[in-house]
Motif scaffolding. Structure first.
Motif, PDB file in Angstrom:
ATOM      1  N   LEU A  86      44.211  35.117  53.791  1.00 22.98           N
ATOM      2  CA  LEU A  86      43.922  33.944  53.426  1.00 22.98           C
ATOM      3  C   LEU A  86      44.312  33.387  52.192  1.00 22.98           C
ATOM      4  CD1 LEU A  86      41.491  32.215  55.039  1.00 22.98           C
ATOM      5  CD2 LEU A  86      40.083  33.222  53.565  1.00 22.98           C
ATOM      6  N   ARG A  87      43.998  34.562  51.088  1.00 24.96           N
ATOM      7  CA  ARG A  87      44.372  33.949  50.022  1.00 24.96           C
ATOM      8  C   ARG A  87      45.876  33.809  49.533  1.00 24.96           C
ATOM      9  NH1 ARG A  87      41.734  38.372  46.294  1.00 24.96           N
ATOM     10  NH2 ARG A  87      39.934  37.384  46.865  1.00 24.96           N
ATOM     11  N   SER A  88      46.696  34.368  50.218  1.00 23.13           N
ATOM     12  CA  SER A  88      48.117  33.898  50.147  1.00 23.13           C
ATOM     13  C   SER A  88      48.371  32.632  50.794  1.00 23.13           C
ATOM     14  CB  SER A  88      48.971  35.280  50.845  1.00 23.13           C
ATOM     15  OG  SER A  88      49.064  34.864  52.045  1.00 23.13           O
ATOM     16  N   GLU A  89      47.562  32.346  51.980  1.00 21.06           N
ATOM     17  CA  GLU A  89      47.636  30.913  52.438  1.00 21.06           C
ATOM     18  C   GLU A  89      47.643  29.856  51.426  1.00 21.06           C
ATOM     19  OE1 GLU A  89      49.559  29.656  55.156  1.00 21.06           O
ATOM     20  OE2 GLU A  89      49.749  31.961  55.472  1.00 21.06           O
ATOM     21  N   LYS A  90      46.348  30.169  50.616  1.00 19.30           N
ATOM     22  CA  LYS A  90      46.023  29.192  49.577  1.00 19.30           C
ATOM     23  C   LYS A  90      47.012  28.989  48.704  1.00 19.30           C
ATOM     24  CE  LYS A  90      40.842  29.600  49.272  1.00 19.30           C
ATOM     25  NZ  LYS A  90      39.846  29.969  48.441  1.00 19.30           N
ATOM     26  N   TRP A 224      47.879  41.063  38.254  1.00 19.34           N
ATOM     27  CA  TRP A 224      46.452  41.224  38.686  1.00 19.34           C
ATOM     28  C   TRP A 224      46.369  41.308  40.088  1.00 19.34           C
ATOM     29  CZ3 TRP A 224      43.532  36.255  36.881  1.00 19.34           C
ATOM     30  CH2 TRP A 224      42.276  36.137  37.132  1.00 19.34           C
ATOM     31  N   THR A 225      45.761  42.414  40.648  1.00 15.59           N
ATOM     32  CA  THR A 225      45.677  42.383  42.160  1.00 15.59           C
ATOM     33  C   THR A 225      44.048  42.336  42.360  1.00 15.59           C
ATOM     34  OG1 THR A 225      45.021  44.909  42.256  1.00 15.59           O
ATOM     35  CG2 THR A 225      47.377  44.448  41.951  1.00 15.59           C
ATOM     36  N   ASP A 226      43.758  42.826  43.770  1.00 19.03           N
ATOM     37  CA  ASP A 226      42.390  42.358  44.375  1.00 19.03           C
ATOM     38  C   ASP A 226      41.671  43.319  43.586  1.00 19.03           C
ATOM     39  OD1 ASP A 226      43.402  40.565  46.172  1.00 19.03           O
ATOM     40  OD2 ASP A 226      43.751  42.096  47.845  1.00 19.03           O
ATOM     41  N   ASN A 227      42.149  44.631  42.974  1.00 18.18           N
ATOM     42  CA  ASN A 227      40.923  45.401  42.604  1.00 18.18           C
ATOM     43  C   ASN A 227      41.469  46.015  41.286  1.00 18.18           C
ATOM     44  OD1 ASN A 227      42.857  47.378  43.564  1.00 18.18           O
ATOM     45  ND2 ASN A 227      42.025  48.062  45.331  1.00 18.18           N
ATOM     46  N   ARG A 228      42.452  45.547  40.498  1.00 20.66           N
ATOM     47  CA  ARG A 228      42.805  46.036  39.144  1.00 20.66           C
ATOM     48  C   ARG A 228      43.803  45.036  38.808  1.00 20.66           C
ATOM     49  NH1 ARG A 228      47.951  48.173  40.555  1.00 20.66           N
ATOM     50  NH2 ARG A 228      47.871  48.539  42.530  1.00 20.66           N
ATOM     51  N   SER A 229      43.552  45.160  37.101  1.00 23.04           N
ATOM     52  CA  SER A 229      44.522  44.209  36.298  1.00 23.04           C
ATOM     53  C   SER A 229      45.002  45.178  35.413  1.00 23.04           C
ATOM     54  CB  SER A 229      43.909  42.900  36.048  1.00 23.04           C
ATOM     55  OG  SER A 229      43.091  43.040  34.983  1.00 23.04           O
ATOM     56  N   ILE A 230      46.365  44.453  34.973  1.00 14.60           N
ATOM     57  CA  ILE A 230      46.794  45.287  33.877  1.00 14.60           C
ATOM     58  C   ILE A 230      47.287  44.296  32.793  1.00 14.60           C
ATOM     59  CG2 ILE A 230      48.936  45.974  34.861  1.00 14.60           C
ATOM     60  CD1 ILE A 230      48.687  48.539  32.927  1.00 14.60           C
ATOM     61  N   GLY A 240      41.818  46.053  33.645  1.00 14.24           N
ATOM     62  CA  GLY A 240      40.372  45.266  34.310  1.00 14.24           C
ATOM     63  C   GLY A 240      40.263  45.846  35.816  1.00 14.24           C
ATOM     64  N   CYS A 241      39.310  45.231  36.529  1.00 16.12           N
ATOM     65  CA  CYS A 241      39.034  45.602  37.725  1.00 16.12           C
ATOM     66  C   CYS A 241      39.223  44.431  38.697  1.00 16.12           C
ATOM     67  CB  CYS A 241      37.712  45.893  37.890  1.00 16.12           C
ATOM     68  SG  CYS A 241      37.147  47.283  36.789  1.00 16.12           S
ATOM     69  N   GLY A 242      40.467  43.725  38.566  1.00 20.79           N
ATOM     70  CA  GLY A 242      40.748  42.707  39.393  1.00 20.79           C
ATOM     71  C   GLY A 242      39.755  41.717  39.959  1.00 20.79           C
ATOM     72  N   MET A 243      39.631  41.450  41.005  1.00 21.22           N
ATOM     73  CA  MET A 243      38.706  40.654  41.653  1.00 21.22           C
ATOM     74  C   MET A 243      37.249  41.004  41.904  1.00 21.22           C
ATOM     75  SD  MET A 243      40.150  37.770  42.448  1.00 21.22           S
ATOM     76  CE  MET A 243      42.061  37.186  42.396  1.00 21.22           C
ATOM     77  N   ASN A 244      37.292  42.321  41.621  1.00 22.55           N
ATOM     78  CA  ASN A 244      36.009  43.116  42.048  1.00 22.55           C
ATOM     79  C   ASN A 244      34.959  43.113  40.548  1.00 22.55           C
ATOM     80  OD1 ASN A 244      36.867  43.817  44.301  1.00 22.55           O
ATOM     81  ND2 ASN A 244      37.669  46.065  43.487  1.00 22.55           N
ATOM     82  N   GLY A 245      33.804  42.958  40.895  1.00 25.24           N
ATOM     83  CA  GLY A 245      32.602  42.588  39.863  1.00 25.24           C
ATOM     84  C   GLY A 245      31.333  42.878  40.646  1.00 25.24           C
ATOM     85  N   THR A 246      30.400  42.812  39.799  1.00 22.99           N
ATOM     86  CA  THR A 246      28.976  42.772  40.476  1.00 22.99           C
ATOM     87  C   THR A 246      28.270  41.588  39.879  1.00 22.99           C
ATOM     88  OG1 THR A 246      29.138  45.084  39.817  1.00 22.99           O
ATOM     89  CG2 THR A 246      27.058  44.255  40.502  1.00 22.99           C
ATOM     90  N   THR A 354      39.011  22.754  44.961  1.00 24.79           N
ATOM     91  CA  THR A 354      39.437  24.061  45.628  1.00 24.79           C
ATOM     92  C   THR A 354      39.710  24.889  44.649  1.00 24.79           C
ATOM     93  OG1 THR A 354      40.344  22.692  47.249  1.00 24.79           O
ATOM     94  CG2 THR A 354      40.714  24.613  47.354  1.00 24.79           C
ATOM     95  N   SER A 355      39.576  26.182  44.787  1.00 19.96           N
ATOM     96  CA  SER A 355      39.866  27.210  43.755  1.00 19.96           C
ATOM     97  C   SER A 355      41.068  27.872  44.449  1.00 19.96           C
ATOM     98  CB  SER A 355      38.985  28.290  43.599  1.00 19.96           C
ATOM     99  OG  SER A 355      39.452  29.377  43.026  1.00 19.96           O
ATOM    100  N   PHE A 356      42.047  27.942  44.013  1.00 21.41           N
ATOM    101  CA  PHE A 356      43.377  28.551  44.604  1.00 21.41           C
ATOM    102  C   PHE A 356      43.546  30.216  44.244  1.00 21.41           C
ATOM    103  CE2 PHE A 356      44.261  24.079  44.682  1.00 21.41           C
ATOM    104  CZ  PHE A 356      44.718  23.852  45.863  1.00 21.41           C
ATOM    105  N   LEU A 357      42.646  30.665  43.432  1.00 18.35           N
ATOM    106  CA  LEU A 357      42.863  32.028  42.781  1.00 18.35           C
ATOM    107  C   LEU A 357      41.787  33.000  43.524  1.00 18.35           C
ATOM    108  CD1 LEU A 357      43.937  34.135  41.215  1.00 18.35           C
ATOM    109  CD2 LEU A 357      42.107  33.647  39.519  1.00 18.35           C
ATOM    110  N   TYR A 358      40.624  32.537  43.803  1.00 18.58           N
ATOM    111  CA  TYR A 358      39.389  33.292  44.216  1.00 18.58           C
ATOM    112  C   TYR A 358      39.276  33.264  45.877  1.00 18.58           C
ATOM    113  CZ  TYR A 358      38.457  33.693  39.374  1.00 18.58           C
ATOM    114  OH  TYR A 358      38.436  33.847  37.995  1.00 18.58           O
TER     115      TYR A 358
END
Ligand SMILES: Cc1cc2nc3c(=O)[nH]c(=O)nc-3n(C[C@H](O)[C@H](O)[C@H](O)COP(=O)(O)OP(=O)(O)OC[C@H]3O[C@@H](n4cnc5c(N)ncnc54)[C@H](O)[C@@H]3O)c2cc1C
Length: 358
Positions: A86-90, A224-230, A240-246, A354-358
């Motif tokens: 879905l994200r890649s289609e965006k 930057w991936t779904d669950n980590r970033s460097i 960092g933790c990519g798209m993962n947060g609380t 529209t957000s194309f990242l999230y």
């Protein structure tokens, strides 16, 4: 005519940059912030994603050069990856709409980058890494001698009369009067909710800074991936933790319906957001720091005039760099001085971006 005084409450990315803007234009400026609030200040990963996956509403083409110190900039390939179709289609939709040299990597190219995710976007060459925090610290050091610097106590509340802020009350009981022609800029990021209700949710994101030699170098400067970033800076590496947060702070109830589309997202209810980062980089212990991003439902900032002399800027979400864009600074100035009729960043804007990242 003498220029009106600008009282800037909060000296984070927005407060420091806008104070610098006004000082350079010979406006008298007072700044209210204190080291005690540092725990609330957001610490960006460092992505100056001026082009890649940006919304049209914050994209100005052609991009003008920014007046930022070169020694805080790192340039090189930056890649965003996802396993979500879905994200890649965006992304594909975005690539069709914008004139950019960003592109999807082929499988072979991804292998050459030592990247194993399914979908990978190589960022536009106008994007780079910037040490936001170092730059902010330097700005603050200069501003301390150029402005009235009020750092004994935090701002607590505004004292209003006839739609006009008459004074700022500090936590320690001190009261600062606001002059007749003066304007107040409230830019306290994720603390805005303590002053007035805004459609902003708080998401806590974790990160860790390690020495450069603790992590092997890669053929890219940021990933930057779904669950980590460097992010590889000149002297250190930031994980960092990519798209993962609380989700740590809900918007006021009257705005909940605006947030339904993203409150169900699983990546904001993550209990062990650091697991993927620790496993990937074989980090032995879990000593991550965290800070809270302030997110609007459409991921666009809020620039809201209130009454005769207050302007609120918040909700810069994951794109705090927007405040470095000259068009944005001009826009904020025009709202503050009430010299504008069209303001697409109002709280009650009627379009959905529209957000194309999230
Ligand atoms: C983990 C993380 C990663 C991010 N990565 C990126 C990125 O890579 N690229 C990007 O462009 N953006 C990124 N962002 C977003 C960016 O950091 C923010 O958009 C930006 O910091 C917002 O600036 P601000 O001035 O509104 O808030 P802040 O920078 O948080 O500053 C708020 C200021 O208000 C002060 N304050 C708070 N309460 C009071 C009070 N009562 N009185 C006086 N002062 C007060 C605080 O001390 C602070 O100085 C990231 C955010 C987070 C959390």
């Amino acid at each position: 005519m003498p220029k009106p005084k600008i009282h800037v409450v909060g000296c984070g990315q927005v407060g420091a940059t806008m104070s610098n803007y006004f000082v350079n234009r010979h406006f008298p400026v007072s700044i209210y912030d204190t080291k005690k609030n540092a725990k609330y200040a957001q610490v960006p990963w460092g992505w100056m994603r001026r082009m890649s996956l940006q919304q049209m509403e914050r994209l100005q083409l052609p991009l003008c050069p920014l007046d930022l110190p070169q020694n805080h900039i790192s340039q090189g390939p930056m890649v965003i990856s996802t396993s979500s179709e879905l994200r890649s289609e965006k992304w594909k939709q975005w690539l069709r709409t914008v004139h950019t040299d960003a592109r999807l990597l082929t499988e072979k190219e991804a292998q050459d980058f030592e990247i194993h995710e399914k979908y990978n976007l190589l960022c536009d060459s106008h994007d780079y890494l910037f040490d936001f925090n170092q730059y902010k610290s330097e700005l603050i050091r200069t501003l301390q001698s150029q402005t009235e610097w009020i750092d004994k106590s935090s701002a607590k509340r505004f004292v209003w009369k006839n739609n006009f802020i008459q004074g700022i009350l500090l936590e320690n009981g001190q009261y600062h009067s606001i002059e007749d022609e003066a304007q107040v800029l409230l830019c306290v990021g994720n603390q805005t909710k303590h002053f007035l209700p805004v459609p902003v949710a708080g998401i806590s994101l974790q990160y860790r800074v390690v020495p450069k030699d603790a992590i092997p170098p890669k053929p890219y400067i940021a990933h930057w991936t779904d669950n980590r970033s460097i992010q590889y800076f000149n002297n250190y590496v930031k994980l960092g933790c990519g798209m993962n947060g609380t989700l740590t702070s809900l918007p006021p109830m009257k705005f909940w319906s605006n947030f339904f589309h993203f409150l169900w997202k699983q990546n904001y209810s993550w209990q062990n957001a650091t697991t993927a980062v620790r496993e990937h980089w074989r980090l032995d212990h879990d000593s991550f720091e965290s800070c809270q991003v302030d997110i609007t439902p459409d991921f666009l900032p809020i620039v809201q005039p209130i009454g005769k002399n207050l302007t609120v800027v918040c909700g810069l979400s994951g794109s705090g760099f927007t405040v470095y864009e000259p068009w944005f600074q001009e826009h904020v100035k025009n709202v503050i001085l009430r010299e504008i009729s069209e303001n697409r960043f109002r709280i009650d804007r009627k379009f959905e971006a529209t957000s194309f990242l999230y």
